[in-house]
Every structure is written in structure tokens, then in C-alpha cells.
Design an enzyme around this catalytic site. Structure first.
Site, PDB file in Angstrom:
ATOM      1  N   ASP A 117      52.276  27.963  40.533  1.00 22.79           N
ATOM      2  CA  ASP A 117      53.556  27.719  41.197  1.00 22.79           C
ATOM      3  C   ASP A 117      53.944  26.250  41.043  1.00 22.79           C
ATOM      4  O   ASP A 117      53.084  25.377  40.931  1.00 22.79           O
ATOM      5  CB  ASP A 117      53.442  28.023  42.707  1.00 22.79           C
ATOM      6  N   TYR A 119      25.360  35.441  60.218  1.00 28.05           N
ATOM      7  CA  TYR A 119      24.808  36.397  61.179  1.00 28.05           C
ATOM      8  C   TYR A 119      23.289  36.293  61.283  1.00 28.05           C
ATOM      9  O   TYR A 119      22.711  36.542  62.340  1.00 28.05           O
ATOM     10  CB  TYR A 119      25.236  37.814  60.815  1.00 28.05           C
ATOM     11  N   GLU A 121      47.898  31.921  38.966  1.00 32.80           N
ATOM     12  CA  GLU A 121      47.509  31.533  40.321  1.00 32.80           C
ATOM     13  C   GLU A 121      47.005  32.711  41.146  1.00 32.80           C
ATOM     14  O   GLU A 121      45.953  32.659  41.747  1.00 32.80           O
ATOM     15  CB  GLU A 121      48.691  30.858  41.039  1.00 32.80           C
TER      16      GLU A 121
END
Lengths: 721, 386
Positions: B266, B116, B214
Site C-alpha cells: 500500500d 499456557y 502486502e
């Protein structure tokens, strides 16, 4: 044997008759002859049968339906006018729509030929008014030399009367039967006479005739002035007379006006009177055309040159272009001269050594009297001519429009930004000299896109169109109904809205739509075909010009083209063939025959303008890329210099200037890059040097793009002062 | 908004006297150097350019000795006077000037904040300097490698992601944080965890190892079951691919406190790659590997054999899609996996299975199966992939 002799005898008389009369086209004549022969044949065989009949009468003869004598009673001459009254489609009066066009066309062509022959810069007025649902009154006036009083009824009231048929010379009017046929059609469909007013000089009286054609006799019947016509004196009294009798006449020192009322249908767009006049204006930049259509829209095509085209020369036929029958006829016509004399005097390009060589090849003596040359010798001569090498005919008899005037003519009428023209050197087909000219316009954006808001407001105010659609179609040339519909749909305003009653919001929407709708999308090339400066409007696909355009690869010139189709894009192409004898495919004179020589010339002409267009489009693209490039650099320089100065406190303006000069040098380098041919690339597309015969204009400045209704000024004020 | 603008402008002068750390000075001098090169190029009428080390797989080298990814020497030249690069060049300079401003004022901002700060319409054009934060983020990474200064040194930080909890007390900007008393949410690992911000003290750490999971949901399970208490460890997660703050934190914990790291991820290609990034470093940020990669990290689970080993029900299978298979084959070919037989058979097994398993799938056995049985068993058996 008997019937053959009969047939030839008949043929001869017919021929004589035709020759005594006026312009009939070759093919028309042939048709007529055929008809005569066909009619005659049964009677001939009847004659032959009669001789057998005494022998057969003893037996049980089948009952005869008729006898030769009885049949002879119904066999009679057919008047040319009767024939054409029945077969009016041969002359372009197949339907009411075409009848209107043909009428205007014949009159305008005649007027132009007359003016040019007299050496007058032509100005033509065409007025079409609707008188009943399917009836229109057509008035065509010129500023020509006028017509002598006794000639007027013959020219307008007798078929096959005129001056152009027998000479081999470039003119519009091979069109033949012409204006008298139009008058006849008018009389037949409406019963109203043809009105002619003609004036040969400012101080001479004007002659006013109302004529009907007597189809049985092929003779004019004068209705006014007790069969003598009326002479209107010059000056004020004449003016008063004209006013009193409601005669239509635009005041001119000399000229002719013909008014015909006929059953017709007025259309716009393809095959319309408007299209014909517009195309005529393109190919004839020396004329001024005033056209008022039935909806009272006035179109004016101002001349863009004051130079008349040079007068075409009449030439003798070239030996290659003469058929056996014609050769035999010519031999017969020639009175008492030697064959050598005959060949050198009646043909172009035949010298006496050449004549000798032809005779030698034919095995006929050069000193043979032409009377003694029979059918057999004529045939030998004919073949000898084909075998002998004869230099092509002189081509100075052809008057092309010229590249310069093509550019002017197209620029005046067709809006666009790029114009190119090419006039090919004259060439010869079958012994007939001809010349091909090609003009090309590449139009930038449509006129609707170049308009400013203020101009739109003005136009909306001054238009007298009843609907917005009508307003769009009439105001913007080349827009068409489809384009107008697209704009109206995008603007989401009613099609039937009155232009003057549009609300400001709707005007805004219309304006935005006009700016944004891409009319050119999917638009294919517009092809304008001309023969001896006359536009050809029908049978486009049968024409050698169209076929050659289709067979040219336009993709290499920067246009997109699908297989076997016309190229796409805002392109107009005009192709003009000028010749002493234009080879048409049929009697309707609407398509040019496919001679390989003609096709080759057309192709070369197309390639000449195509190359120029390709150069223009490619360079424009390149220049655009370059300016884009410079713009991108410039856009970021300020940001970079500000960022850098923020970091190390360097003076921003100074750094910016330095970077700017680097950028300029860099892009200047790019500008200096050489194109494929090792030439320096120039920057401004309007400054491109594409050689001669190219015109590049700023499309926004184009005056032909928008039709403005002329606001009539009140003449009274001038009188008061 | 209208109020903020004048305020923003005045500090430029007021904070000019901000005390600069030696690191800031080094960063500032390299930024100034960058700008000076533009000025000298402009003076000599030459094209300004920057050479940015390329951040692609082709410019990444795996060092087997160090066990980390290292950036090669190839560089991409970015020129101002090149149509395709002009805008990127301009953006590079803008980011550099933005960072300079942050350094001058002694402040730091988020990536989005800088976006910005620099976003505005280019004068005389309908174009913005940046349209999207992603455009800005890439340029920031370019500037990092260009100046050889990491994001933290440019006073930029990312959104906090990832959390930790465990038997450790640390100091964050002077505040003492006891990670054993962080409730259910845990201590959010900040984006910048450099020693200036976070101080670690070996004496204040009772934990024996680090368990990295995770994502947050699994982490919640472990936290709720007080796994870290029972096993005396530090429990972290990185919301999927761990951000730089988490990786840097793990790196420091590992190196400064000598804690071994075990990962529970995973069983899918993405899980493998998360492990790979923690262990060797990422391709995109190879220049940071030195500070972040943990070559000793161990992969605890889930394994492709777990479906059979733990006797899971069919319902937990998630079949592989084409993308998964492609990615798995790609990962198997990475040099740092290529030579490892056990990893190759692991990946092959998953491809043979043709399904993947999430850590949550163990919940189908029992809610606390993962914390009470699965992880303790693996740790006890020392059954992990390296």
C-alpha cells in the site's frame, strides 16, 4: 451634671446589688447597667425641662404627653430574674434544642466544679426522658458533697447566687446564672417545678425540694413540705419514701440530683447533649459519665484516671490586666493605706521598688493615701503601669489537663490509631495567665470496617434499635447518619428494616457494605474546642481556635487541605485553653477572642502535634513501601528457584534458602537506611519512637469504637442465694 | 484437562533420551549457563542479574555496507532484587526453564502454548506469572537475544501467517510440496522454515523472481489471475507486516535460489515500513537481520504518483490522519531512508497529496488492472524504488 451624678449613683447601687447576689457575668452586668441608664435618661431630661416649664407655661406650650411624675410611677426596679426571663437567649435558651443542652451543661458543670472543689472523683448521671411531644424531663445527679438544707432553695431558685463570681481562679463556672436559669426556663415553659434531692452523708437525711422561682422577687418558692421541703431519713424507710413518691435518685451516700422538666427538642449530632457529654469526657478523664438518652440508649464514659486535677489557686489580678475603671474602684474600696501598700498588696507581681517606680512615672507620691487619689491620679497611675515593665503573672494558678491525660481521654472516647498531645507552657495575654493544650487523633479505619461477622451478629441480636439505620448510627461512634445511609445504600437493604429481622443474605450484604464503604472519604477534621475543660459547641467559625487551625499549613504534616479549609482525613483535634479569665467574644461564651498571644500559643501547640503526626504518617508510608518490597522479592524467589532447578538440576530448597538470605540482607540494608535526620529507620510503626506524648494503638482493638447495649443481668438470682 | 496432567508429567523421563541436534545442545548449554550464574550468585550472596541486549532504536545501527540493521552493544541489566525488575527477572527464568523443557522433550510449541505452559498463580499471592500473552512474547524475545538463540532454536513457533504459490517444489519435513498445485489457498508458510524443516533445491525451482504483496486479498487477485504462471514467479504475502517465517523464507529463496524480490504494498507509511523491514530488518528484531534482511528487495508500488499516473478516481483517496503524517516523517528520518533522494521525494509527495492509496484502489480501474497492467508495466519499465 445632675443626670450624670444620678447615673453614677444608680450604677453604684446596681453594682452593689450584683455583688451581693451571685455569679453574673461581666458582660451581663454591663448590659443591665446600660439598660438602667437608658431608662433613666429620659426622666432626667424631663427633670431639666420641668424647671423651664413655668416660663413656658404662659405661651402656647405643645401638649405634654406625660409628666415626670406620671412617668415616675412606671419606673421601678427590674428583677434580675425578670430581665433574664425576657432575655433568655443571653443564657443559651434561644431555642428548644439549645435549651436542653444548656440545662444539661449548666448542671454538669456545676456538679463537676462542686466535686472537684470537695476533692471527690466525680461521677455524673444524665437522664433525659420525653414526657410529651416537645417536653423532656432532664435529671442530672452527681456524687458531690451535697448541699446544706438552707442553701438548696437559694442555689436552685435564685438567680445570681453562688461562690464563683468574685474570685480570679480557673473554674468552669464563669457560666454564671446557671442552673437556676435552667429551672426558671423549665417552670416558665412547662409549669412543672424543679425537683432537687441532696444528701451530704450516708447517715444524714436527704433533703428533697420542689421549687419554683418567683421571677418578680428573684426568690425561690418551695412547693412541698408546706414550704419547708422534705427530709428523707437514711436507711430503708427513706428508700421506701423515695419509691412511694416516685423521686428519681440513684442510691449514693452523698450527692445532688436536680430534675427539670422543660420544653425542648432532642437532637443528635452537632450541638447535641451527646456531643457535649462525649467532649466533656475527653477533657475530663477523671470523671465517669452515665448518659441515658430519650431512646433509652445508655452511654457510659468510664474514667481513665483516678487522679483529680490539682486544685487551682486563686490569684490577685496582674496590673496589666486591669482597666482604668476597675483600678479606680479598687482604689476606692481600699481603706486607709498608702499607694505603695495598695499596689503591692492588691496586685500580683508588684514589689515595693516596682511600686515606687510606678508612682514616680505617674508623678504621685508613694505615701499618698488611697483616699486622696482622684480620677486624674488614677489615670496617671494607669498609664504608668502600662509603661512600666512588670514580670508576667505567676502561672501556677492554671491547671492544665496534661498531655498524659489528654491522650488517655482521647483514646477512651475517640477511636483512632495515633494520638498526640502537647501542653504549651503558660503564657499571658493582657496580664491574664493562660495555657494552651492540643490533642490530636488520627483514626485508621472506621469502626464499621473493623468488625467481624460474629460480632455483627451479636450486635444485631442485642440491639433494640427499630431500624437498621438507627442501629448503625447508635452502635458505631462517629459514623453519623450520612455514613449509615451510604452503607445501607451499598448493601441495598431497606432503611426501615428491623435489625433483628434481617435475613442471612441481607446480613451478609450489610457486612460486606460495612467493610467496603469508605466513611472517611471526604471527611474533614473534627475540631473540639474547650475552655477550662468545658466544650464549646457553637460559633465555631468565629473562634480563635478554628481560625488558627485554618491558618496552619497541614499539608506539610501529611494531610490534604484545600485553601482556607479544614484539613481532610480521619483526624480529630482538641484544643483546650485554661485560664483564670477566658476571653470570650460575646456573652454567649461560645467562641474565644482573637488575642495575638493566644493565637500564637495555639499555633505552636498545633505545630507540635502536627509534626508528630507528620512523622507518623511519613514513616508509616515508608514502612509500607519497605514491607511491600520485601514481599515482592519473597513472592518471586520460589518461582525463580524452581525454574533454575528445573534447568540445571540444582536442589530447589537449597537455592531458595540462599536466595532468601540474600533477599533478607538486601531488605535489611534498606531497613538500615537512614532517614532525613540521620536516624535509623525502624520497621514496626507501633514501635516508632516519636518522643513522649504520643500514643499509637492497634485500631482494631479499640473499645470505644462500638457501643454495646448492656444486657441487664437479673439481680433476683443473687438474692436467692 | 484432568486427564492431560499425568500424561504430561511422565514424558519428562521417557523423552529424556531424545536425540539432540548440535543446535539444541548449543541452546541447552546456554540455558544451563544462565541458571548456573543464578546459583553461583546465590552462593556468594550476590544479586543475581542478567544483561539483556536492548532492543530499541537507540541500540540499532544501520550498516550502509551490508545494507542491514544491526544491533548495538548496549545492554539492560535485569536484577532480581530490584522492585521494578523482580517480576520480569522471574519471568525470564520461567521462559528459560520452559524452553529447556521443550528441548528436552524434543517438541516445539506455539508462543501461546508456552504462555499456557508457564502461566500459573504464584504461591502465596493472588498474582499470576503471566496475565497476557503479550507479556510472555516480550520475554521470549528477551530470552532470544539473551541466549543469542533464535526462536526456532528454542523450539517455539508462531501462528502460520502468509502464503506462497509458484513454480517451485520444496520439501517440508520430508513431504514434497509442489507450490504450483496449491489451489486457491496456496502453501501456508510455516513459522519455522529452517533447513531442517524446509529443504530448497535450486533444480526444482523454475521461477525467475518473487512478487511479494502486502495482504491475502491482493494475493488472491494475483493467484486467481494466475499471475505467477504467466510471469513465471513465486507469489507471496505476509498478512500485513510479514512474520518471521515469511521473512526467513523470502531470505532463503532470495539467497539460496538467487531470485530477485519485488514488493507491491500500500502507499502509506505502514507499507513503506513493511518494505523497510523486508529490506533492512526490523528495529525490534535487529539481531535477526543477518538471517532475514534482503537488501536487494525492490519497491514496485504503489507510488504516490500513481493517483495521477494511473488516473484513479477521487473516490479511492483515503486522507492521511495525524498519526500517518507523524509516522511518515519519522520514516523519512530513518538513516536508511535519509540518504535516498527518490524515497524522500516519494514520502514528500505522499505528504503533499495528503492521502494514501491501497493496492485495492487499482480495482476501480478494472478488476485485473493490477495484475494485467500495473505490475507488468512496472516490471517491464524496471520502474521501482530501491
Amino acid at each position: 451634671m445632675g443626670d450624670v451624678a444620678l447615673a453614677t449613683a444608680k450604677k453604684k447601687t446596681v453594682k452593689k446589688k450584683v455583688r451581693a447576689a451571685k455569679p453574673a457575668t461581666r458582660s451581663v452586668k454591663k448590659k443591665k447597667v446600660k439598660k438602667k441608664v437608658r431608662k433613666k435618661t429620659p426622666s432626667a431630661s424631663a427633670d431639666a425641662e420641668m424647671q423651664h416649664s413655668p416660663a413656658a407655661s404662659n405661651g402656647v406650650a405643645p401638649k405634654r404627653r406625660s409628666t415626670a411624675k406620671a412617668m415616675a410611677a412606671t419606673q421601678r426596679d427590674i428583677s434580675v430574674s425578670e430581665f433574664f426571663a425576657k432575655n433568655r437567649h443571653l443564657l443559651g435558651f434561644d431555642n428548644p434544642r439549645k435549651a436542653l443542652l444548656t440545662t444539661v451543661k449548666e448542671a454538669v458543670d456545676n456538679s463537676l466544679d462542686a466535686c472537684e472543689e470537695a476533692g471527690i472523683l466525680p461521677e455524673i448521671w444524665v437522664h433525659i426522658q420525653q414526657t410529651a411531644n416537645d417536653r423532656y424531663k432532664v435529671g442530672i445527679q452527681d456524687n458531690g458533697p451535697g448541699i446544706l438544707k438552707k442553701q438548696i432553695p437559694l442555689i436552685f431558685g435564685k438567680l445570681l447566687y453562688g461562690s464563683k463570681f468574685h474570685r480570679l481562679r480557673q473554674s468552669r463556672g464563669q457560666q454564671g446564672i446557671g442552673i437556676s436559669a435552667a429551672g426558671m426556663y423549665g417552670v416558665q415553659t412547662t409549669g412543672k417545678p424543679v425537683k432537687i434531692i441532696s444528701k451530704v452523708g450516708a447517715r444524714k437525711p436527704a433533703h428533697y425540694y420542689e421549687i419554683q422561682i418567683d421571677t418578680k422577687k428573684n426568690e425561690p418558692r418551695i412547693l412541698n413540705g408546706k414550704g419547708e421541703g422534705v427530709d428523707i431519713p437514711p436507711g430503708e424507710s427513706g428508700k421506701a419514701y423515695i419509691e412511694k413518691h416516685g423521686i428519681e435518685w440513684v442510691e449514693q451516700p452523698h450527692g445532688t440530683r436536680v430534675t427539670i422538666e422543660l420544653e425542648a427538642k432532642f437532637v443528635r449530632g452537632r450541638g447535641s447533649v451527646g456531643e457535649y457529654l462525649e467532649q466533656t469526657a475527653i477533657a475530663n478523664p477523671h470523671i465517669t459519665l452515665n448518659y441515658e438518652d430519650p431512646d433509652d440508649f445508655v452511654y457510659t464514659y468510664e474514667r481513665s484516671t483516678k487522679v483529680l486535677p490539682p486544685e487551682p489557686k486563686e490569684i490577685k489580678p496582674h496590673p496589666y490586666g486591669v482597666e482604668l475603671g476597675r483600678l479606680a474602684a479598687m482604689l476606692e474600696e481600699t481603706q486607709g493605706s498608702t499607694l505603695s501598700e495598695f499596689l503591692t498588696s492588691r496586685f500580683s507581681r508588684v514589689t515595693s521598688p516596682l511600686a515606687r517606680r510606678i508612682c514616680q512615672t505617674a508623678g504621685v507620691g508613694t505615701r499618698t493615701n488611697t483616699h486622696k487619689v482622684g480620677r486624674k491620679e488614677a489615670e496617671l497611675l494607669f498609664h504608668a503601669i502600662q509603661k512600666t515593665k512588670i514580670s508576667p503573672p505567676a502561672t501556677d494558678c492554671i491547671c492544665p489537663i496534661g498531655e498524659d491525660l489528654i491522650l488517655k481521654g482521647m483514646h477512651k472516647v475517640v477511636p483512632g490509631e495515633f494520638y498526640a498531645a502537647a501542653t504549651r507552657p503558660p503564657a499571658v495575654y493582657r496580664g491574664n495567665p493562660f495555657q494552651i493544650e492540643v490533642g490530636l487523633t488520627y483514626g485508621g479505619s472506621a469502626p464499621t470496617q473493623n468488625i467481624s461477622k460474629d460480632l455483627l451478629l451479636d450486635l444485631l441480636e442485642e440491639t433494640d434499635a427499630r431500624t437498621v439505620r438507627q442501629f448503625l448510627v447508635h452502635t458505631f461512634n462517629g459514623l453519623g447518619g450520612e455514613g449509615a445511609d451510604k452503607i445501607i445504600k451499598t448493601a441495598s437493604i431497606g432503611t426501615r428494616q428491623t435489625p433483628s429481622k434481617l435475613k442471612p443474605k441481607e446480613i451478609e450484604a450489610l457486612f460486606t457494605a460495612m467493610k467496603n464503604v469508605n466513611i472517611a472519604e471526604g471527611q474533614s477534621m473534627e475540631v473540639l474546642r474547650y475552655a477550662n475543660r468545658v466544650p464549646l459547641q457553637f460559633q465555631q467559625s468565629a473562634c480563635a481556635i478554628t481560625q488558627t487551625i485554618l491558618n496552619t499549613n497541614w499539608r506539610s504534616y501529611g494531610l490534604s487541605q484545600s485553601r482556607g479549609g479544614l484539613p481532610k482525613g480521619p483526624v480529630s483535634l482538641m484544643v483546650h485553653i485554661a485560664s483564670v479569665w477566658v476571653p470570650f467574644t460575646s456573652e454567649s461564651k461560645e467562641a474565644i477572642a482573637n488575642y495575638p498571644e493566644i493565637q500564637k500559643e495555639i499555633r505552636l501547640g498545633l505545630q507540635a502535634v502536627g509534626r508528630k503526626l507528620g512523622m507518623f504518617l511519613r514513616r508509616r508510608l515508608r514502612v509500607k513501601q519497605q514491607s511491600d518490597r520485601r514481599e515482592i522479592f519473597l513472592r518471586y524467589l520460589k518461582e525463580v528457584s524452581t525454574a533454575v532447578s528445573e534447568i540445571n538440576g540444582v536442589k530447589q530448597p537449597e537455592l531458595y534458602e540462599q536466595l532468601l538470605s540474600v533477599a533478607k540482607r538486601r531488605t535489611a540494608d534498606a531497613d538500615m537506611k537512614l532517614d532525613e535526620r540521620g536516624k535509623k529507620i525502624q520497621e514496626d510503626p507501633t514501635q516508632l519512637d516519636l518522643g513522649e506524648n504520643v500514643l499509637i494503638v492497634d485500631p482494631t482493638q479499640h473499645e470505644a469504637a462500638i457501643n454495646r447495649v448492656e444486657i441487664e443481668e437479673e439481680p433476683e438470682e443473687a438474692y436467692e442465694e | 484437562m484432568a486427564k492431560k496432567r499425568p500424561i504430561k508429567k511422565t514424558p519428562v523421563t521417557r523423552h529424556a533420551a531424545v536425540k539432540l541436534t548440535p543446535r539444541d545442545k548449543k541452546t541447552l548449554s546456554s540455558i544451563t549457563d544462565l541458571a548456573d550464574r543464578v546459583v553461583s550468585a546465590a552462593k556468594t550472596r550476590k544479586d543475581p542479574y542478567v544483561d539483556i541486549p536492548s532492543r530499541t532504536l537507540s541500540n540499532v545501527r544501520f550498516s550502509p555496507r551490508k545494507g542491514i540493521l544491526e544491533m548495538g552493544n548496549s545492554k539492560n541489566r535485569r536484577q532480581l532484587f530490584d522492585l521494578s525488575q523482580a517480576k520480569a527477572y522471574m519471568r525470564t527464568m520461567l521462559v528459560a526453564s520452559g524452553c529447556k523443557r521443550l528441548l528436552d522433550q524434543g517438541k516445539s510449541t506455539s508462543l501461546r502454548g508456552l504462555f499456557y505452559m508457564l502461566k500459573h498463580t504464584i504461591e502465596g499471592a493472588k498474582e499470576n506469572t503471566f496475565d497476557d500473552q503479550n507479556e510472555c512474547d516480550t520475554i521470549i524475545e528477551d530470552v532470544e537475544v539473551l541466549l543469542n538463540s533464535i526462536r526456532e532454536e528454542l523450539h517455539l513457533y508462531a501462528e502460520n501467517r502468509g502464503a506462497m504459490v509458484g513454480n517451485i517444489v520444496l520439501t517440508d519435513k520430508g513431504d514434497t510440496i509442489d507450490c504450483a498445485r496449491m489451489g486457491s489457498g496456496g502453501y501456508a508458510i510455516p513459522s519455522i522454515v529452517e533447513p531442517e524443516v524446509i529443504e530448497l533445491d535450486p533444480k526444482k525451482c523454475g521461477a525467475k523472481f518473487i512478487l511479494h504483496v502486502e495482504k491475502g486479498t491482493v494475493w488472491q487477485r494475483f493467484n486467481e489471475d494466475k499471475f505467477w504462471e504467466k510471469h513465471n514467479c513465486i507469489l507471496t504475502h505476509g498478512s500485513g507486516q510479514p512474520p518471521r517465517g515469511v521473512r526467513r523464507m523470502l531470505h532463503r529463496l532470495h539467497n539460496e535460489l538467487k531470485l530477485p524480490i519485488y514488493c507491491v504494498l500500500d502507499n502509506d507509511p505502514w507499507g513503506y515500513y513493511i518494505y523497510s523491514v523486508i529490506k533492512q530488518g526490523s528495529i525490534n528484531l535487529a539481531f535477526e537481520s543477518q538471517r532475514m534482511a534482503i537488501p536487494d528487495a525492490k519497491y514496485l508500488g504503489l507510488r504516490s504518483i500513481d493517483f495521477d499516473r494511473c488516473q484513479l478516481s477521487d473516490s479511492v483517496k483515503i486522507s492521511l490522519n495525524e498519526n500517518d503524517r507523524k509516522r511518515a516523517k519519522q520514516i523519512a528520518k530513518y538513516p536508511w531512508f535519509e540518504k535516498k533522494r527518490r524515497w524522500q521525494s516519494e514520502i514528500q509527495r505522499m505528504l503533499k497529496n495528503d492521502f494514501k492509496l491501497e493496492v485495492e484502489s487499482l480495482i476501480s480501474k478494472d478488476i485485473s488492472y493490477v495484475t494485467e497492467v500495473y505490475v507488468p508495466e512496472r516490471l517491464a519499465e524496471q520502474d521501482w524504488l530501491d
